[in-house]
Design an enzyme around this catalytic site. Sequence first.
Site, short mmCIF file in Angstrom:
data_model
loop_
_atom_site.label_atom_id
_atom_site.label_comp_id
_atom_site.label_asym_id
_atom_site.label_seq_id
_atom_site.Cartn_x
_atom_site.Cartn_y
_atom_site.Cartn_z
N SER A 50 0.75 -1.25 0.01
CA SER A 50 0.04 0.01 -0.07
C SER A 50 0.71 1.18 -0.13
O SER A 50 1.27 1.99 0.93
CB SER A 50 -0.96 -0.24 1.21
OG SER A 50 -0.16 0.03 2.45
N HIS A 164 -3.55 -6.56 2.26
CA HIS A 164 -2.54 -7.31 2.90
C HIS A 164 -3.27 -8.69 3.32
O HIS A 164 -2.69 -9.49 3.86
CB HIS A 164 -1.75 -6.86 4.30
CG HIS A 164 -0.97 -5.57 4.07
ND1 HIS A 164 -0.75 -4.90 5.21
CD2 HIS A 164 -0.44 -5.10 3.18
CE1 HIS A 164 0.25 -3.91 4.68
NE2 HIS A 164 0.37 -3.96 3.54
N GLN A 172 -6.50 -1.85 7.19
CA GLN A 172 -5.49 -2.68 6.95
C GLN A 172 -4.76 -3.16 8.13
O GLN A 172 -4.48 -4.54 8.08
CB GLN A 172 -4.22 -1.75 6.13
CG GLN A 172 -3.16 -2.52 5.62
CD GLN A 172 -2.19 -1.74 4.93
OE1 GLN A 172 -2.35 -1.67 3.80
NE2 GLN A 172 -1.10 -1.22 5.61
N GLU A 173 -4.68 -2.51 9.31
CA GLU A 173 -3.91 -2.96 10.24
C GLU A 173 -4.54 -2.70 11.82
O GLU A 173 -5.01 -1.56 11.99
CB GLU A 173 -2.62 -2.61 10.39
CG GLU A 173 -1.61 -2.70 9.05
CD GLU A 173 -0.54 -2.07 9.02
OE1 GLU A 173 0.25 -1.70 9.83
OE2 GLU A 173 0.19 -2.11 7.61
N GLU A 214 1.46 -9.49 7.03
CA GLU A 214 2.21 -9.09 8.17
C GLU A 214 2.04 -10.06 9.42
O GLU A 214 2.67 -9.70 10.60
CB GLU A 214 2.01 -7.73 8.49
CG GLU A 214 2.09 -6.64 7.31
CD GLU A 214 2.28 -5.38 7.75
OE1 GLU A 214 1.84 -4.97 8.80
OE2 GLU A 214 2.62 -4.42 6.85
N ASP A 252 -3.95 1.27 11.67
CA ASP A 252 -3.48 1.62 10.40
C ASP A 252 -4.63 1.42 9.25
O ASP A 252 -4.58 0.52 8.77
CB ASP A 252 -2.24 1.14 9.93
CG ASP A 252 -1.91 1.91 8.47
OD1 ASP A 252 -2.56 2.88 8.17
OD2 ASP A 252 -0.50 1.51 8.04
N GLU A 294 -2.83 5.70 12.07
CA GLU A 294 -2.08 5.99 11.09
C GLU A 294 -2.98 5.88 9.95
O GLU A 294 -3.95 5.19 9.59
CB GLU A 294 -1.10 4.97 11.15
CG GLU A 294 0.01 5.12 9.85
CD GLU A 294 0.56 3.83 9.66
OE1 GLU A 294 1.08 3.14 10.94
OE2 GLU A 294 0.96 3.40 8.45
N ASP A 321 1.55 8.33 6.78
CA ASP A 321 2.26 7.30 6.31
C ASP A 321 2.35 7.81 4.80
O ASP A 321 3.10 8.34 4.30
CB ASP A 321 1.98 5.70 6.45
CG ASP A 321 2.57 4.87 5.69
OD1 ASP A 321 3.58 5.20 4.91
OD2 ASP A 321 1.85 3.76 5.60
N LYS A 346 9.70 5.00 7.26
CA LYS A 346 10.27 3.82 6.32
C LYS A 346 11.27 4.11 5.32
O LYS A 346 11.29 5.12 4.68
CB LYS A 346 9.10 3.51 5.55
CG LYS A 346 7.88 3.04 6.31
CD LYS A 346 6.66 2.83 5.31
CE LYS A 346 5.33 1.87 5.59
NZ LYS A 346 4.15 2.10 4.77
N HIS A 374 8.31 -1.36 9.39
CA HIS A 374 8.98 -2.26 8.55
C HIS A 374 7.97 -1.98 7.07
O HIS A 374 7.20 -0.91 7.00
CB HIS A 374 8.48 -3.48 8.99
CG HIS A 374 7.10 -3.85 9.23
ND1 HIS A 374 6.33 -5.11 9.24
CD2 HIS A 374 6.01 -3.16 9.54
CE1 HIS A 374 5.04 -4.94 9.32
NE2 HIS A 374 4.87 -3.83 9.51
N ARG A 375 7.87 -2.76 5.94
CA ARG A 375 6.95 -2.93 5.10
C ARG A 375 6.36 -4.06 4.91
O ARG A 375 6.86 -5.14 5.64
CB ARG A 375 7.72 -2.77 3.76
CG ARG A 375 8.28 -1.61 3.43
CD ARG A 375 7.82 -0.16 3.83
NE ARG A 375 6.56 0.00 3.01
CZ ARG A 375 6.37 0.92 2.04
NH1 ARG A 375 7.22 1.82 1.57
NH2 ARG A 375 5.11 0.97 1.15
N SER A 376 5.17 -4.24 4.09
CA SER A 376 4.51 -5.67 4.24
C SER A 376 5.47 -6.54 3.50
O SER A 376 5.37 -7.97 3.96
CB SER A 376 3.01 -5.44 3.56
OG SER A 376 3.17 -4.69 2.32
N LYS A 397 6.70 -0.46 14.54
CA LYS A 397 5.74 -1.47 14.14
C LYS A 397 6.61 -2.30 13.01
O LYS A 397 7.10 -1.83 12.24
CB LYS A 397 4.43 -0.92 13.39
CG LYS A 397 4.75 -0.09 12.21
CD LYS A 397 3.21 0.07 11.57
CE LYS A 397 3.30 0.53 10.34
NZ LYS A 397 1.77 0.34 9.51
P1 PGA Z 1 2.90 -1.38 3.03
O1 PGA Z 1 2.12 -1.35 4.24
O2 PGA Z 1 4.47 -1.66 3.57
O3 PGA Z 1 2.31 -2.60 2.28
O4 PGA Z 1 3.00 -0.01 2.43
C1 PGA Z 1 2.60 -0.86 5.58
C2 PGA Z 1 1.68 0.24 6.05
O5 PGA Z 1 0.87 0.92 5.25
O6 PGA Z 1 2.12 0.98 7.03
ZN ZN Z 2 0.63 2.60 6.96
#
Ligand code: PGA
Ligand code: ZN
Length: 430
Positions: A50, A164, A172-173, A214, A252, A294, A321, A346, A374-376, A397
């Site tokens: 994302s 994800h 998403q999270e 994740e 998130d 987030e 983000d 990131k 991190h990243r996914s 995270k």
């Molecule tokens: P991504 O997701 O690594 O797929 O971008 C992580 C996030 O959105 O924080």
């Molecule tokens: Zn994010």
Amino acid sequence: MTAPATTRTYQVTDVDALEILDSRGRPTLQVTVTLVEGSRGVAGVPSGASTGSREAVERRDGDQGRYRGLGVLGAVSAVQGEIAERLRGQGWHDLAGIDAALIELDGTPNKQRLGANALVGVSMACARALARAEGRELWDWLTPPGVGPRLPVPHFNVVNGGVHAPNPLDFQEFMIAPMGAGSFPEAVRAGAEVYAALRSLLAAKGHATGLGDEGGFAPQLAEPEEVLELLVAAIGAAGYVAGRDGVAIALDPAASEFRGTDGRYQVAGQKLTSAEMVERYAQITARFPVWLIEDGLAEDDWDGWAELTARLGGRIQLVGDDIFVTDPAIIAEAISRGVGNAALIKVNQIGTVTETLEAIATCRRGGYAQFVSHRSGETTDTFIADLATGSGCGELKTGAPARGERVAKYNRLLEIAAAHPELDYGLATS
Ligand code: PGA
Ligand code: ZN
């Protein structure tokens, strides 16, 4: 100067790269940098799903005959060729000089020519090699002057949705943050115990316990509030208090991914305006112990973000983000406009370690919190564990307390905690 310096000049003798797989089975780079005295730094490059539209650009081969076009042999060649030649050309005494040379060599505003994946791998490997040559731990070498390093509050992503996971969950999270833990190891224990309790709870309710990208569970649920109820129940079942004194919750939603072309946000079949989303978050934070949101709104909804910040920014952390993409200039603009009160950090989003440290310093100057991430798509590289500690940001995270590539970071932090009992744990105090 935010980038760490060295006590002397170092010659780079070798820069090499290899196409390896990330945690989603997609190609990425492993980069190795060797200094003349033999100090080596190796780095694995992360990759998001994302992504923000203003992120530095990954270079992929586009050859449909290999890995569906996702190969990185071009980026590997850039490291072995142009980049190696440039770095071997002179001595280096700090990371800032190396990263500036990489940026200049690439020559594009978004690092697309050589590839942000090539550049960030080299930058991370150089940081490791230089820290090692200096006889310092990476986290210690990355700590800016005047900043106190500390072990971050781990934010364990225990329920996955959005891009994800193949479930109907738009957010998403869903993360759990043991803010009330007495130490980093106790926080890891709380995270793993709540994760286990959540697995039992989901199974008891007849939900599948398969995992998303994740490492969080990916149940067939659509309403975010239903997931939040499960999280509060799991925290209690594991014997913890839900909230900032025990285990808090962070979200998130990654809202850029579910905002339609009409500007409406699509959540569990409903179409909500920006103002309605703000209202929804106000209700969520009143009802559940959510301490951080987030990307609650989309990257191009700056007005909505300002409204969200005015409404909730005094009570909770609002992390940008996709909207900030770890870019010091965008973060500075956000600070001047009162948008958000924290930035996700990131390394591959901006493309070099030096610019990442600049983004962190910009946040600190503007009173914005920094949330290292991190990243996914990940490797077992643990760079961000050291970055989170050295920067003193106090929050990180890196996925669920499960799956090797996620656990590698938490385990690195456990190592640091064991070797350095003098390091404080918890959110940054300033
Ligand atoms: P991504 O997701 O690594 O797929 O971008 C992580 C996030 O959105 O924080
Ligand atoms: Zn994010």
